[in-house]
Enzyme design. Structure first.
Site, short mmCIF file in Angstrom:
data_model
loop_
_atom_site.label_atom_id
_atom_site.label_comp_id
_atom_site.label_asym_id
_atom_site.label_seq_id
_atom_site.Cartn_x
_atom_site.Cartn_y
_atom_site.Cartn_z
N GLN B 255 0.80 -1.07 0.09
CA GLN B 255 0.06 0.21 0.00
C GLN B 255 0.99 1.14 0.05
O GLN B 255 0.73 2.29 -0.71
CB GLN B 255 -0.98 0.04 1.06
N HIS B 258 2.12 3.06 -3.29
CA HIS B 258 1.47 3.66 -4.14
C HIS B 258 1.69 5.05 -4.42
O HIS B 258 1.75 5.74 -5.12
CB HIS B 258 -0.22 3.68 -3.68
N GLU B 322 -10.79 1.82 2.71
CA GLU B 322 -11.02 1.12 1.18
C GLU B 322 -10.79 -0.45 0.95
O GLU B 322 -11.43 -1.14 0.62
CB GLU B 322 -9.90 1.83 0.15
N HIS B 323 -9.42 -0.78 1.50
CA HIS B 323 -8.90 -2.09 1.55
C HIS B 323 -8.99 -2.55 3.17
O HIS B 323 -8.44 -1.59 3.81
CB HIS B 323 -7.76 -2.51 0.95
N ASP B 356 -5.90 -6.67 -6.42
CA ASP B 356 -5.44 -5.48 -7.20
C ASP B 356 -5.42 -6.05 -8.56
O ASP B 356 -5.43 -5.43 -9.60
CB ASP B 356 -4.19 -5.17 -7.00
N HIS B 415 -53.61 15.00 -10.71
CA HIS B 415 -53.37 13.49 -10.70
C HIS B 415 -54.57 12.66 -10.25
O HIS B 415 -54.51 11.59 -10.72
CB HIS B 415 -52.10 13.39 -9.30
#
Lengths: 430, 430
Positions: B255, B258, B322-323, B356, B415
């Protein structure tokens, strides 16, 4: 009414153009109120409630006593109607539950998808002349079925500091967890940041005027999701001689009474029908209490004649109507081939108002061409899909090599190493 | 690394705070380029490609010759790895297909929901050092399964005016219909408005730098939908003594590589594990080519000790990673109770890099706490749910009264009238 015969495809986009919104001048106001609510919380909310709603509310949260009084004041007839609508909406949205999707993509690699509820949701119900308790049903019923824990409803107080009893009754019936007397920009700001009394939520649903719409858009910049961008309501009807002109006219008018900016369009392969509908509209509009509003929308309406169903379909797909009524001898063609529409109503006995209230489908739908890329509100709107995976030693051996090669090709050595370490450990353990 | 022992719940939000983005200064640039692309189309796109990518591209669209050359130049080994990944992604996303949901909510009232593909989608693939062909798979495979007609891929050209061959190979393999050499703000603007060569699309997917992220946000103001708001990538691992420290360290590092702003968090009920992971990180980081980037992210990382699994879970749900890797003796507890996470990886042999690349789950996931309200990309991201209803004479008689009462209570007489006319017609026909 504007009658248009055989428009050329290159003119469709200008004929069907929606009114463009000018949000720039509103945006500054919305931003300012957001800033103030973020900083001063309830104090700022009270200030703007006083300013915009002309009332001072001592306690924002609706009390049990108020709810009890509202429940007692709603007529049995209306209660029964709401109960029937709720039952149909519940049936249709419960059927939308999806199962866990589980796949062993390769031996030892188990992947699955589950939907879990969004924990905290905010429902915005506008005030004004029409108390939209039907929208309470459309939002709170699926929120409850999805399993949302906190369901917070905001609606502006009237001059007496009250929310319409039918709204309170519907909210109570559907299991809303908190009802707050707050509307407009300050309500959306409160739900976005949280205040002493307004809970911060993760997603905001519901219709509103231009200010609310711009506020919802701004909310997305602060981590809150919204149901969809909003615009004036729309109805497009495709009908031929198999349709009853009086029915078609009544549906166009029920759209027109929403507001002067409502979009009302009839597409037909029959000039006879177009003329008959035009006559019917003139007759029926005279009897409407909201005649003035309807007349404005009807003045901007379009009655479009095209040569055949194929051309009609192409034009409709380019427009992407929010509501789409199909009443032709060729209904199946439209049902099968329609690509862009929010909700589709089929045949002579399916008025739009059925879907607005009681058939079971949701009436919170994409306007302004958003039917091309957004779903109407449905059960999934209150959940998020999460994926899971569990890989065995065998599994990582099956896909490990591929991961190493791909990570290497993308220049991500640590990604590769996370696999290599594991493959080596398995190798050495043997 | 920051080791934190038993943080009090009221401190969680500040401990777990993500870096705040400052988009204000970028926004003006993005707006200006949007305006220019809207007006001058390809001419403006060429100008900004020259300015930002430092290259003049004669033909934006990648030719068949270029694709053939790319296919020929990718190694057989990488082709096989991509084919395996594609197969798993295809299996998992195909399994996500949902059936038509049909319910007769009350006799004579048939309602159904169908998902239909978004007709035109744009996929953005960043350029730069890492050629993200894996992201091509993650976006183009579900787009194809969903049935999107136009799948347009944009990626910035390199200094030689080329797109990485692996990206072209993957795009070709997955059935992308058009590949364009255009990146950055000008690509998103082009997909939003359409130019002479870039088709206007309905929804834009894919990662990107801050400029692309702000451009995607701006695109939503022009009627285009986007997959989700983006932020720096994140990984949170919960692990105890049942986890292998070297594996945990390798995942945290994958991670960290990145970017310097990657969020790397370990939560554990074992101080021993925390110390062991810390040691392992120091060892493994030395060997990484992207060591410098990883070191920055690791310097900001948090190793958090908590007393028990219940506290760990509450903290994780508040963060919404996220992960999320779960590697404990108590995995089922976390799997059952996790409310907010993008994708969950379970056990010692399930590294994040599996998801991934090749396990089959999607790697386009909600960051920045958006796991609380957004799904990761999945098959439904490429479709919209539409509802249909067909009501018989019997059906409108069953729900007509309720609609009349509700429409009346909301003050919408037209209506009501749309139903009354039909009920009268049935009555009179009898």
């Amino acid at each position: 009414m504007n009658k248009i015969y055989n428009p050329k495809p290159e003119t469709w986009s200008s004929i069907l153009e929606r009114p463009t919104k000018t949000v720039d001048d509103i945006e500054a106001t919305v931003k300012e109120i957001f800033k103030e609510v973020q900083k001063k919380e309830d104090e700022a909310v009270a200030k703007y409630t006083s300013l915009f709603d002309g009332v001072t509310v001592d306690t924002i949260e609706v009390s049990k006593t108020e709810i009890d009084a509202a429940v007692a004041s709603v007529s049995d007839e209306l209660k029964a109607a709401i109960a029937l609508a709720k039952e149909n909406i519940t049936k249709f949205h419960t059927a939308q539950k999806t199962n866990r999707v589980a796949v062993e993509t390769i031996e030892g690699v188990s992947c699955w998808q589950e939907k879990r509820p969004i924990q905290k949701v905010g429902l915005y119900i506008p005030g004004g002349t029409a108390p939209l308790f039907s929208t309470v049903l459309m939002l709170a019923v699926p929120a409850k079925i999805a399993g949302c824990k906190e369901i917070v409803l905001c609606s502006p107080p009237d001059k007496n500091g009250q929310i319409n009893p039918a709204i309170l009754f519907a909210a109570h019936l559907c299991g809303v967890t908190k009802i707050l007397k707050v509307g407009g920009i300050q309500a959306i700001a409160g739900l976005t940041f949280g205040t002493e009394t307004i809970p911060k939520v993760y997603k905001i649903f519901g219709p509103g005027n231009q200010f609310v719409t711009v506020a919802k858009q701004l909310a997305t910049q602060f981590g809150v999701a919204i149901d969809m961008p909003a615009g004036p309501s729309e109805l497009l009807i495709v009908a031929d001689d198999s349709a009853v002109p009086a029915f078609v006219a009544s549906d166009l008018l029920s759209q027109a009474e929403h507001g002067a900016d409502s979009q009302v369009i009839l597409v037909s392969t029959s000039k006879k029908l177009i003329d008959a509908v035009e006559d019917e509209i003139q007759l029926q509009i005279e009897l409407l209490p909201r005649k003035e509003i309807a007349e404005k929308a009807i003045a901007n309406s379009k009655l479009i004649f095209v040569e055949n169903d194929k051309i009609a379909l192409d034009l409709i797909n380019e427009y992407g109507p929010e509501h789409f009524i199909v009443c032709t001898a060729n209904d199946d063609f439209y049902i099968d081939e329609i690509e862009n529409a929010g909700s589709i109503f089929i045949g002579n006995y399916t008025p739009e108002s059925a879907g607005d209230y009681a058939s079971g489908t949701n009436h919170t739908l994409p306007t302004n061409g958003y039917a091309k890329n957004y779903s109407g509100v449905n059960l999934d709107s209150f959940t998020k899909a999460m994926t899971f995976q569990k890989i065995s030693e065998k599994g990582i051996q099956n896909i490990g090599k591929a991961i190493e090669i791909m990570a290497d090709a993308e220049g991500l050595q640590a990604h590769k190493n996370a696999v290599t370490l594991r493959l080596n450990a398995i190798e050495n353990g043997k």
